[in-house]
Design an enzyme around this catalytic site. Structure first.
Site, short mmCIF file in Angstrom:
data_model
loop_
_atom_site.label_atom_id
_atom_site.label_comp_id
_atom_site.label_asym_id
_atom_site.label_seq_id
_atom_site.Cartn_x
_atom_site.Cartn_y
_atom_site.Cartn_z
N ALA A 52 0.94 -1.12 -0.02
CA ALA A 52 0.06 -0.05 0.04
C ALA A 52 0.95 1.28 0.04
O ALA A 52 1.90 1.03 0.37
CB ALA A 52 -0.77 -0.06 1.33
N GLY A 93 0.38 -5.18 0.58
CA GLY A 93 -0.57 -5.14 -0.33
C GLY A 93 -0.37 -5.50 -1.67
O GLY A 93 -1.08 -6.21 -2.65
N GLU A 149 -0.44 -9.12 -1.79
CA GLU A 149 -2.13 -9.35 -1.78
C GLU A 149 -2.58 -9.45 -2.95
O GLU A 149 -3.43 -10.20 -3.29
CB GLU A 149 -2.70 -8.77 -0.67
CG GLU A 149 -2.16 -9.02 0.98
CD GLU A 149 -2.71 -8.03 1.64
OE1 GLU A 149 -2.39 -6.95 1.81
OE2 GLU A 149 -3.23 -8.51 2.78
N GLU A 166 3.52 -6.08 7.06
CA GLU A 166 2.65 -4.79 7.92
C GLU A 166 3.15 -4.69 9.36
O GLU A 166 2.81 -3.86 9.89
CB GLU A 166 1.25 -5.38 7.69
CG GLU A 166 0.72 -5.15 6.28
CD GLU A 166 1.08 -6.10 5.19
OE1 GLU A 166 1.81 -6.96 5.27
OE2 GLU A 166 0.53 -6.11 3.98
C1 3H9 Z 1 0.30 -2.51 3.22
O1 3H9 Z 1 0.48 -2.88 2.14
C2 3H9 Z 1 -0.99 -2.91 3.87
C3 3H9 Z 1 -1.86 -3.67 3.08
O2 3H9 Z 1 -1.73 -5.12 3.65
C4 3H9 Z 1 -3.40 -3.49 3.05
C5 3H9 Z 1 -3.79 -2.09 2.41
C6 3H9 Z 1 -5.53 -1.96 2.26
N1 3H9 Z 1 4.55 3.53 0.32
O3 3H9 Z 1 13.40 1.71 1.09
P1 3H9 Z 1 13.69 2.63 -0.22
C7 3H9 Z 1 9.42 5.12 -0.63
S1 3H9 Z 1 1.25 -1.75 4.30
C8 3H9 Z 1 5.13 4.77 -0.13
O4 3H9 Z 1 14.60 3.68 0.15
P2 3H9 Z 1 14.81 0.29 -1.11
C9 3H9 Z 1 10.60 5.44 0.31
O5 3H9 Z 1 9.99 6.00 1.45
C10 3H9 Z 1 2.88 -1.68 3.28
N2 3H9 Z 1 6.35 4.96 -0.28
O6 3H9 Z 1 14.26 1.65 -1.38
C11 3H9 Z 1 11.69 5.97 -0.54
O7 3H9 Z 1 11.13 7.27 -0.60
P3 3H9 Z 1 12.36 8.49 -0.72
C12 3H9 Z 1 3.47 -2.83 3.17
C13 3H9 Z 1 7.09 3.96 -0.16
O8 3H9 Z 1 15.16 -0.30 -2.43
C14 3H9 Z 1 11.62 5.30 -1.80
O9 3H9 Z 1 10.23 4.54 -1.90
N3 3H9 Z 1 4.81 -2.70 2.52
C15 3H9 Z 1 6.73 2.55 0.16
O10 3H9 Z 1 16.04 0.30 -0.10
C16 3H9 Z 1 12.65 4.00 -1.79
O11 3H9 Z 1 12.38 3.34 -0.59
C17 3H9 Z 1 5.86 -2.21 3.00
O12 3H9 Z 1 5.80 -1.97 4.18
C18 3H9 Z 1 5.40 2.50 0.43
N4 3H9 Z 1 4.97 1.32 0.59
O13 3H9 Z 1 13.73 -0.74 -0.45
C19 3H9 Z 1 7.11 -2.11 2.10
N5 3H9 Z 1 7.71 1.92 -0.01
O14 3H9 Z 1 13.08 8.17 -1.82
C20 3H9 Z 1 7.94 -1.02 2.53
C21 3H9 Z 1 8.78 2.68 -0.14
O15 3H9 Z 1 11.61 9.59 -0.72
N6 3H9 Z 1 9.01 -0.57 1.55
N7 3H9 Z 1 8.68 3.69 -0.35
O16 3H9 Z 1 12.95 8.41 0.41
C22 3H9 Z 1 10.14 -1.18 1.72
O17 3H9 Z 1 10.53 -2.24 2.66
C23 3H9 Z 1 11.32 -0.79 0.80
O18 3H9 Z 1 10.92 0.20 0.44
C24 3H9 Z 1 11.60 -1.73 -0.25
C25 3H9 Z 1 12.35 -0.76 -1.25
C26 3H9 Z 1 12.08 -2.99 0.06
C27 3H9 Z 1 10.34 -1.86 -1.28
#
Ligand code: 3H9
Length: 692
Positions: A66, A105, A108, A128
């Site tokens: 998400a 998400g 999912e 999450e």
């Molecule tokens: C969910 O999904 C709920 C669902 O079950 C239900 C929904 C109804 N959103 O980490 P990085 C940004 S909860 C917005 O440096 P990497 C991050 O802030 C979500 N922004 O890169 C950064 O911005 P900036 C479940 C996001 O390559 C940029 O992207 N998912 C999101 O080291 C680069 O990120 C998670 O918890 C996001 N979801 O790692 C995954 N994700 O450049 C969370 C990232 O401005 N994300 N950004 O600082 C991660 O674990 C890592 O970002 C990922 C990439 C592994 C994807």
């Protein structure tokens, strides 16, 4: 190829339609991504020539979850559950094609497709829990149907992604694609499904993997028990277990509905807000206000460490683990041999736990070059001094280092308190000098305070900020002041803790309150662990503080089996009646009347002066942003992530509440509680640290 909206397009290759999402950086499920998925699948479903649909993403990853920035804001349609229903109920096979990280998400979404194909490097997961949430789009209902409740709860409670090969083994992914050829493999797979008239496999309709858990509530109880310690203080995890249990006990639609309710309730909790704050705070630290992305970076291919004591060893281990060769120098052979032996033992212990192979241990140790010759540092790109915390000693080390290190080498001091500018002034190259303050144990703790001196050059700072994640650290840039950010604030807490025991609280009362708050240990247990005799000397000791009395009595902390606490052979702490007596007598000798002190006062007196000091640090520009201070406390001292760090915590308590209490304490206890002007200003404006 037709654009569906700015982040999605639809292509038709014969009988297969592809919906491609392209929303950098991570294809998070923003409103436009949801809209793109919905309209793409609808268009493909309506096209009679199309017999199968592929969902794929451009850029570095499949949908990574998400859009966390949308949480807590009004949500615009289409809503994710509706999009997922549409995918799952499509009348043609839908194939999710995964690369990068299919998380939350995003995973999912993939679970609602009828089939999944992934490149071997892809990862899937439900992280999450790390945001104080549970999966909210069917993850707790569909994953157990694919892999069984135990494995599903393992994935959900750890939040740790698993690889595509594992996913294939577990039946989560149907096919592995050749690396770099995901789209063509997905098209070929879809064509095969069409040719075979393959069924529309809906995970929701499966129940075989749930059967072993039916009528066995003890499975969930065992998982609950096994995780209770790890999740002390956290709220979301029990909901995750409850929701997976619903997958077993309730019809799918009811389980999904309940999951959604729990997800929405958790989304509104302070804990989840705090954990989301930390997610972004951690990523903010890498941004340095006056340094752009084009700042030249110096290559760091070899590192020198001065001192093979506890800190030097731990520091060296970070680089060895990251594949960077280290020269470590000492003045005596005994100290050098001891240091090297400790590093080896640490690695071997990790290997015994199965987290390293012996070959990896040898590889790491092979990168280490121990030496008694200071000249061995001559060709290091970065030299980190890790000698005793003594200004004269550090100055003389830097003077010597200046004569040895090659031009362009970065010279760092691992000081915890001292003035980097004073140290840098002893060299002819203060622009190459900065502080790298590691936290003990330095090979474990994730925080690195990067101390920017008055003359530290931008390229030196950018180099070390960029190096931090490569050695597994979260680097926070801090300014020169006594104790920098972390220890400067810690001093406030330690002072109050000592005053509290003088006034009548016991050390165990104070520690209990701090541990109940969520810290890993209280101030007195921490002092015992560090050793009460740090900076103490028998020659000058005059029984003028409680600490001096304890040290003089040989109670110097855990290492002497006695400090504030008594310790048994297994180092279990027991409150000491003798120490209580020492404190009582000392208070009487100072004319301090003891009284009963409540838990609320203990917590406020320990935490509010820290927040106040944090406000001063911010006003002085010693930290770039309040969230950097939060990161320091979370990764350096174990501040509970569900409270978001001290500055975020202050916002949740309310700045006016904090300020009023400080004023009350100032009247009662004096200047230590004098409110910081920034705190007064923010409170008066109705502002918050997390909203600059
Ligand atoms: C969910 O999904 C709920 C669902 O079950 C239900 C929904 C109804 N959103 O980490 P990085 C940004 S909860 C917005 O440096 P990497 C991050 O802030 C979500 N922004 O890169 C950064 O911005 P900036 C479940 C996001 O390559 C940029 O992207 N998912 C999101 O080291 C680069 O990120 C998670 O918890 C996001 N979801 O790692 C995954 N994700 O450049 C969370 C990232 O401005 N994300 N950004 O600082 C991660 O674990 C890592 O970002 C990922 C990439 C592994 C994807």
């Amino acid at each position: 190829m037709a654009a569906i909206n700015p982040v999605a397009e639809l292509t038709i290759d014969g009988e297969v339609a592809t919906v491609t999402i392209n929303s950098p950086p991570v294809n998070a499920l923003s409103q436009s991504v949801r809209d793109g998925l919905k309209r793409g699948v609808e268009a493909a479903a309506a096209n009679e020539a199309v017999k199968a649909i592929v969902i794929i993403c451009a850029g570095r990853t499949f949908i990574a979850g998400a859009d966390i920035t949308e949480f807590g804001k009004p949500h615009a349609p289409p809503y994710l559950p509706n999009v997922l229903d549409l995918i799952e109920n499509a009348s043609k096979p839908v194939v999710a094609a995964l690369h990068g990280t299919a998380l939350g998400g995003g995973f999912e979404v993939a679970l609602t497709a009828h089939y999944r194909i992934a490149v071997p490097s892809a990862k899937c997961g439900l992280p999450e829990i790390k945001l104080g949430l549970i999966p909210g789009a069917g993850g707790t209902q569909r994953l157990p149907r694919l892999v069984g409740v135990e494995k599903a709860l393992d994935v959900i409670l750890s939040g740790t992604p698993f690889g595509a090969r594992e996913a294939k083994e577990w039946g989560v992914v149907d096919e592995l694609a050749e690396e770099g050829k995901l789209h063509e493999s997905a098209l070929a797979f879809a064509r095969r499904l069409i040719a075979e008239n393959a069924p529309l496999k809906k995970v929701r309709d499966r129940s075989d993997k749930l059967e072993p858990a039916r009528g066995h509530p003890e499975i969930f109880e065992a998982i609950r028990k096994a995780n209770a310690r790890k999740f002390r203080g956290f709220e979301a995890w029990e909901k995750a277990i409850e929701s997976v249990r619903n997958a077993v006990d309730l019809p799918f639609d009811e389980g999904v509905l309940k999951e959604r309710e729990m997800f929405m309730a958790l989304l509104a909790t302070t804990q989840s807000k705090a954990q989301r704050h930390v997610f972004f705070a951690e990523r903010q630290t890498a941004k340095i206000a006056d340094i752009g992305p084009d700042e030249p970076i110096r290559p760091i291919q070899s590192v020198g460490v001065i001192g093979a004591g506890t800190m030097g060893d731990g520091i060296a281990m970070n680089f060895l683990a990251a594949g960077i060769p280290v020269r470590i120098v000492e003045t005596s052979k005994e100290a050098l041999d001891r240091g090297v032996a400790i590093m080896r033992r640490n690695y071997e212990n990790t290997a015994k736990k199965g987290r390293l192979t012996m070959a990896e241990v040898e590889e790491r140790m092979g990168r280490l070059a121990p030496s008694l010759d200071f000249g061995a540092l001559a060709d290091a790109d970065l030299v980190i001094e890790a000698v005793y915390e003594n200004m004269d000693l550090k100055k003389s080390v830097f003077e010597r280092l200046d004569g040895v290190a090659k031009p362009g080498a970065i010279l760092a001091s691992n000081t915890s308190y001292l003035d980097i500018d004073e140290i840098a002034a002893r060299t002819k190259r203060p622009e190459d000098v900065l502080g790298m303050h590691f936290f003990s144990p330095a090979n474990v703790m994730r925080l690195l305070e990067i101390v920017r001196g008055a003359k530290t050059s931008k390229s030196v700072l950018a180099t070390i900020a960029g190096l931090a994640p490569k050695i597994g650290k979260v680097g926070v840039v801090v300014g020169v002041c006594h104790g920098f950010v972390g220890n400067r604030m810690l001093a406030e807490r330690q002072r109050e803790a000592m005053k509290l025991i003088l006034e009548g609280a016991t050390p165990w009362d104070v520690d209990r309150v701090i541990v109940d708050f969520g810290m890993p240990m209280g101030p007195f247990a921490m002092s015992d662990l560090a050793g009460l005799d740090i900076g103490w000397s028998a020659e000058t000791s005059k029984r003028s503080t409680i600490r001096e009395i304890l040290c003089e009595e040989g109670r110097r902390g855990q290492k002497t089996s006695a400090g504030f606490y008594d310790y048994d052979e297994a180092r279990n702490a027991k409150p000491s009646a003798h120490v209580e007596e020492i404190i009582r007598n000392f208070a009487a000798s100072k004319g301090v009347a003891q009284r009963k002190i409540g838990d609320a006062e203990i917590l406020e007196r320990c935490t509010y002066p820290m927040i106040n000091e944090g406000a001063k640090i911010l006003a002085e520009g010693k930290a770039q942003r309040a969230s950097d201070i939060d990161v320091v406390w979370i990764y350096g001292y174990g501040w509970p992530v569900y409270r978001g760090g001290p500055m975020f915590y202050a916002d949740t308590v309310g700045l006016t509440t904090v300020l009023d209490k400080l004023r009350e304490f100032e009247v009662k206890f004096g200047d230590d509680f004098k409110p910081a002007p920034l705190l007064e200003k923010l409170a008066a404006e109705g502002g918050a640290f997390s909203k600059p």
